[in-house]
Design a protein around this motif. Structure first.
Motif, mmCIF file in Angstrom:
data_model
loop_
_atom_site.group_PDB
_atom_site.id
_atom_site.type_symbol
_atom_site.label_atom_id
_atom_site.label_comp_id
_atom_site.label_asym_id
_atom_site.label_seq_id
_atom_site.Cartn_x
_atom_site.Cartn_y
_atom_site.Cartn_z
ATOM 1 N N ASP A 37 12.005 -33.644 -49.714
ATOM 2 C CA ASP A 37 11.776 -34.504 -50.880
ATOM 3 C C ASP A 37 12.564 -34.027 -52.097
ATOM 4 O OD1 ASP A 37 10.131 -35.972 -49.290
ATOM 5 O OD2 ASP A 37 8.244 -35.251 -50.154
ATOM 6 N N GLU A 38 12.615 -32.717 -52.306
ATOM 7 C CA GLU A 38 13.309 -32.193 -53.490
ATOM 8 C C GLU A 38 14.828 -32.324 -53.366
ATOM 9 O OE1 GLU A 38 10.061 -28.824 -54.906
ATOM 10 O OE2 GLU A 38 12.035 -28.175 -54.172
ATOM 11 N N PHE A 39 15.336 -32.073 -52.169
ATOM 12 C CA PHE A 39 16.790 -32.051 -51.963
ATOM 13 C C PHE A 39 17.328 -33.462 -51.711
ATOM 14 C CE2 PHE A 39 20.369 -30.501 -48.970
ATOM 15 C CZ PHE A 39 21.201 -30.167 -50.021
ATOM 16 N N SER A 40 16.494 -34.290 -51.095
ATOM 17 C CA SER A 40 16.850 -35.667 -50.744
ATOM 18 C C SER A 40 18.218 -35.750 -50.035
ATOM 19 C CB SER A 40 16.846 -36.528 -52.010
ATOM 20 O OG SER A 40 16.918 -37.882 -51.641
ATOM 21 N N PRO A 41 18.325 -35.094 -48.887
ATOM 22 C CA PRO A 41 19.628 -35.014 -48.216
ATOM 23 C C PRO A 41 20.074 -36.338 -47.606
ATOM 24 C CG PRO A 41 17.922 -34.033 -46.843
ATOM 25 C CD PRO A 41 17.259 -34.397 -48.137
ATOM 26 N N ASP A 42 21.399 -36.481 -47.491
ATOM 27 C CA ASP A 42 21.956 -37.640 -46.784
ATOM 28 C C ASP A 42 21.787 -37.464 -45.274
ATOM 29 O OD1 ASP A 42 23.405 -39.044 -49.104
ATOM 30 O OD2 ASP A 42 24.054 -36.953 -49.267
ATOM 31 N N PHE A 43 21.947 -36.226 -44.822
ATOM 32 C CA PHE A 43 21.845 -35.939 -43.385
ATOM 33 C C PHE A 43 20.847 -34.822 -43.133
ATOM 34 C CE2 PHE A 43 25.910 -38.034 -43.692
ATOM 35 C CZ PHE A 43 25.965 -38.793 -42.533
ATOM 36 N N GLY A 44 20.159 -34.903 -42.004
ATOM 37 C CA GLY A 44 19.238 -33.845 -41.597
ATOM 38 C C GLY A 44 19.477 -33.465 -40.144
ATOM 39 N N PHE A 45 19.486 -32.173 -39.866
ATOM 40 C CA PHE A 45 19.636 -31.680 -38.486
ATOM 41 C C PHE A 45 18.361 -30.947 -38.105
ATOM 42 C CE2 PHE A 45 24.104 -32.301 -37.220
ATOM 43 C CZ PHE A 45 24.634 -32.745 -38.424
ATOM 44 N N ASN A 46 17.677 -31.483 -37.086
ATOM 45 C CA ASN A 46 16.382 -31.000 -36.629
ATOM 46 C C ASN A 46 16.640 -30.263 -35.315
ATOM 47 O OD1 ASN A 46 13.615 -30.796 -36.227
ATOM 48 N ND2 ASN A 46 13.357 -32.950 -35.628
ATOM 49 N N LEU A 47 16.545 -28.914 -35.358
ATOM 50 C CA LEU A 47 17.124 -28.098 -34.277
ATOM 51 C C LEU A 47 16.047 -27.465 -33.392
ATOM 52 C CD1 LEU A 47 19.845 -26.505 -36.577
ATOM 53 C CD2 LEU A 47 20.108 -28.466 -35.043
ATOM 54 N N HIS A 48 16.078 -27.819 -32.129
ATOM 55 C CA HIS A 48 15.034 -27.421 -31.162
ATOM 56 C C HIS A 48 15.641 -26.935 -29.851
ATOM 57 C CE1 HIS A 48 11.422 -29.432 -33.049
ATOM 58 N NE2 HIS A 48 12.405 -29.948 -33.761
ATOM 59 N N ASP A 49 14.734 -26.448 -28.959
ATOM 60 C CA ASP A 49 15.076 -26.179 -27.555
ATOM 61 C C ASP A 49 14.169 -27.033 -26.667
ATOM 62 O OD1 ASP A 49 15.997 -23.637 -28.940
ATOM 63 O OD2 ASP A 49 16.623 -23.190 -26.896
ATOM 64 N N GLN A 50 14.686 -27.434 -25.524
ATOM 65 C CA GLN A 50 13.873 -28.164 -24.546
ATOM 66 C C GLN A 50 13.790 -27.340 -23.262
ATOM 67 O OE1 GLN A 50 15.932 -31.853 -23.818
ATOM 68 N NE2 GLN A 50 17.749 -30.866 -22.989
ATOM 69 N N ASN A 51 12.819 -27.651 -22.411
ATOM 70 C CA ASN A 51 12.676 -26.856 -21.184
ATOM 71 C C ASN A 51 13.825 -27.129 -20.214
ATOM 72 O OD1 ASN A 51 12.017 -28.736 -19.007
ATOM 73 N ND2 ASN A 51 10.087 -29.093 -20.068
ATOM 74 N N ARG A 52 13.980 -26.241 -19.257
ATOM 75 C CA ARG A 52 15.182 -26.291 -18.411
ATOM 76 C C ARG A 52 15.086 -27.329 -17.294
ATOM 77 N NH1 ARG A 52 12.519 -21.647 -17.306
ATOM 78 N NH2 ARG A 52 11.867 -21.248 -15.169
ATOM 79 N N TYR A 53 13.989 -28.072 -17.229
ATOM 80 C CA TYR A 53 13.839 -29.032 -16.135
ATOM 81 C C TYR A 53 14.392 -30.424 -16.473
ATOM 82 C CZ TYR A 53 11.069 -25.132 -14.625
ATOM 83 O OH TYR A 53 10.674 -23.853 -14.291
ATOM 84 N N TYR A 54 14.922 -30.588 -17.673
ATOM 85 C CA TYR A 54 15.555 -31.859 -18.010
ATOM 86 C C TYR A 54 16.934 -31.944 -17.361
ATOM 87 C CZ TYR A 54 12.047 -32.949 -21.528
ATOM 88 O OH TYR A 54 10.871 -33.245 -22.164
ATOM 89 N N ASN A 55 17.167 -33.035 -16.663
ATOM 90 C CA ASN A 55 18.502 -33.319 -16.151
ATOM 91 C C ASN A 55 19.015 -34.588 -16.821
ATOM 92 O OD1 ASN A 55 16.460 -34.758 -14.601
ATOM 93 N ND2 ASN A 55 18.161 -35.555 -13.379
ATOM 94 N N VAL A 56 20.284 -34.867 -16.594
ATOM 95 C CA VAL A 56 20.871 -36.107 -17.091
ATOM 96 C C VAL A 56 20.562 -37.185 -16.057
ATOM 97 C CG1 VAL A 56 23.030 -37.251 -17.713
ATOM 98 C CG2 VAL A 56 22.634 -34.862 -18.377
ATOM 99 N N GLU A 57 19.997 -38.283 -16.514
ATOM 100 C CA GLU A 57 19.539 -39.340 -15.611
ATOM 101 C C GLU A 57 20.607 -39.723 -14.577
ATOM 102 O OE1 GLU A 57 18.680 -43.108 -17.509
ATOM 103 O OE2 GLU A 57 16.886 -43.333 -16.268
ATOM 104 N N GLY A 58 20.183 -39.792 -13.311
ATOM 105 C CA GLY A 58 21.096 -40.188 -12.248
ATOM 106 C C GLY A 58 22.029 -39.077 -11.801
ATOM 107 N N SER A 59 21.756 -37.846 -12.237
ATOM 108 C CA SER A 59 22.661 -36.738 -11.928
ATOM 109 C C SER A 59 21.823 -35.503 -11.639
ATOM 110 C CB SER A 59 23.571 -36.505 -13.143
ATOM 111 O OG SER A 59 23.924 -35.154 -13.292
ATOM 112 N N SER A 60 22.405 -34.558 -10.876
ATOM 113 C CA SER A 60 21.685 -33.307 -10.635
ATOM 114 C C SER A 60 21.997 -32.261 -11.708
ATOM 115 C CB SER A 60 22.061 -32.764 -9.252
ATOM 116 O OG SER A 60 23.446 -32.480 -9.227
ATOM 117 N N LEU A 61 22.796 -32.641 -12.698
ATOM 118 C CA LEU A 61 23.200 -31.673 -13.726
ATOM 119 C C LEU A 61 22.128 -31.543 -14.812
ATOM 120 C CD1 LEU A 61 26.927 -32.761 -14.177
ATOM 121 C CD2 LEU A 61 26.095 -30.683 -13.045
#
Ligand code: ZN
Length: 490
Positions: A184-208
């Motif tokens: 609210d104070e900075f009122s940025p144009d862009f925001g980067f919300n940085l996380h980790d996800q678990n290792r069981y996510y693959n790209v749909e339709g792929s084994s990668l």
């Protein structure tokens, strides 16, 4: 090809020009991947080399920044740990980046400290044109490690057991209040919300695996796209374009269902173009140091893209074309093994996932059978086609063998003779070992019930001969004696 860190050296094969920041047509473009890689090599923060570090570790890295950074304590966590903001640049466009609101998601925090080193680097390193574009066009504000109490325990939630990413609206946690106030104070144009996800996510339709996943979160239930969200989508397209050169096919996009309690969705709603980056897994990189490098590269590239407004050449359609995340990966998938039950036998697949346990710098994996039956729609980081093989139970060597006599050779001998577990002296309980067998003390005999929700401990045999041992979900090829993993003495 592997470097000494076990990280693939893929960048040298990229067929890109050596000149920075120019495409063949002469239009300004993204930064050349080779340049990003050499910037990482030069400015990587050397004091961080694994995923588990707490506030005490980053405090000196924040207080020792040079005069180009303005650092401030913006508040304290429930347990009184300071939460800092670091500001850089004098430009008109404002960008807020925050990491580790989930305490066990530290990959981007590592990359932010690499980025700080880069930003305050010397003008004679060949990267000054990038830094200058960022400094003159952007005002950056970073909040690394928003959840220092969670980081201390390497746990997701804060010390109140609140998931800060469900506290954007109710504002029950000091950490959530700090982030909202910063926005609210900075009122940025862009925001980067940085996380980790678990290792069981693959790209749909792929084994990668989805090594990196993105989202330009929805700001309403109808998932409409306004000018704010559209900009976030375009910045993501630029980062995806870079990643496709580095980890082809390993980028996914999250489902954009509106989550009314989450920060990303609300910050988008409050008028800041918000980008979610989730760091997943990369095979052979348990400490996520290669993914840290990818974070550094895409963040620097995205900031440069925003500074030069280069991102505006990308389209919403290119964002929509990024494949979605799926969750079809397992650590080990054994296919088509024959399983005997009474007088009958049947064919099954066995799916195994392992939980991590941390012991100083070691990561110990504890396997669990999570699925059984037809698992043909799943993929494994490791897969065994056990067609023609039979599942066989192991035996227990109950006579205590002292640890000094339990050499690797002795353990392999026992394993080859059908023993998956061996007893040792009670005094050794809780110690670590690298033997390819379960070692237990009195009263802690392992369970050999090979079924759902039980530890994976069994053999795969071929024509009556033991070929492969599965020890707590780890694969031991009996003929090759090829294995490397840590276990605790039970
Ligand atoms: Zn998270």
């Amino acid at each position: 090809m592997k470097s000494s860190l076990g990280i693939p050296v893929i960048f040298i094969f990229l067929s890109v020009g050596l000149y920075c920041c120019q495409e063949k047509e002469g239009k300004p473009s993204a930064i050349n991947p080779e340049i990003l890689e050499s910037a990482f090599a030069k400015y990587k923060e050397p004091s961080i080399d694994n995923r588990r570090f707490g506030y005490q570790h980053i405090a000196p890295l924040i207080s020792n920044r040079n005069a180009q950074f303005e650092t401030k304590v913006v508040g304290k966590s429930i347990e009184g740990r300071p939460i800092h903001s670091l500001s850089f640049g004098e430009g008109a466009r404002k960008v807020l980046l925050w990491s580790q609101m989930h305490g066990n998601e530290s990959t981007a925090t590592m990359a932010l400290f690499d980025l700080f080193n880069f930003l305050e680097g010397s003008g004679e390193d060949g990267f000054e044109s990038i830094r200058q574009a960022i400094r003159e066009n952007l005002r950056l504000r970073f909040i690394p490690m928003l959840n220092p109490d969670g980081a201390e325990r390497f746990k997701r939630r804060n010390a109140q057991q609140i998931d800060i990413n469900r506290d954007a609206v109710r504002q029950s946690s000091p950490e959530g209040i700090i982030l909202k106030k910063a926005r609210d104070e900075f009122s940025p144009d862009f925001g980067f919300n940085l996380h980790d996800q678990n290792r069981y996510y693959n790209v749909e339709g792929s084994s990668l695996p989805a090594t990196i996943s993105f989202l330009a979160p929805a700001y309403n239930k109808a998932r409409e796209v306004n000018a704010v969200r559209s900009k976030a989508m375009k910045v993501i397209v630029g980062m995806n374009r870079l990643l496709q050169q580095l980890i082809p096919g390993q980028v996914g996009k999250y489902d954009d269902s509106f989550e009314p309690r989450a920060f990303g969705d609300n910050i988008q709603k409050w008028g800041t173009s918000t980008i979610l980056i989730e760091s997943g897994a990369y095979p052979g990189d348990p400490e996520k140091q290669f993914i840290r490098q990818l974070n550094f590269m895409i963040l620097l590239d995205a900031l440069y893209g925003i500074a030069t407004e280069n991102y505006l050449k990308y389209t919403e359609e290119q964002y929509i074309a990024i494949p979605e995340n799926d969750s079809k990966l397992m650590d080990l998938l054994i296919r088509n093994v024959e399983t005997v039950a009474g007088d009958n036998s049947y064919r099954t697949d066995i799916g195994i996932k392992s939980s991590e346990r941390f012991l100083d710098s070691l990561i110990l994996m504890k396997g669990n059978i999570v699925d059984w039956g037809d698992l043909s729609v799943y993929h494994g980081y490791k897969e065994i086609d056990a067609s023609g093989m039979v599942l066989e139970k192991g035996k227990i060597w109950k006579e205590e063998i002292p640890m000094e006599k339990l050499t690797q050779g002795k353990a392999m001998d026992l394993l080859s003779e059908g023993y998956l577990a061996v007893a040792t002296n009670k005094a050794n309980q809780g110690q670590v070992h690298q033997l390819p067998i379960v070692v237990f003390t009195e009263g802690n005999e392992p369970n050999f019930t090979t079924t759902l929700d039980e530890p994976p401990l069994f053999y795969l045999t071929e024509e009556g001969e033991r070929k492969i041992a599965i020890v707590n979900g780890q694969v031991v090829m009996l003929e090759e004696e090829d294995f490397s993993f840590w276990q605790l003495i039970r």
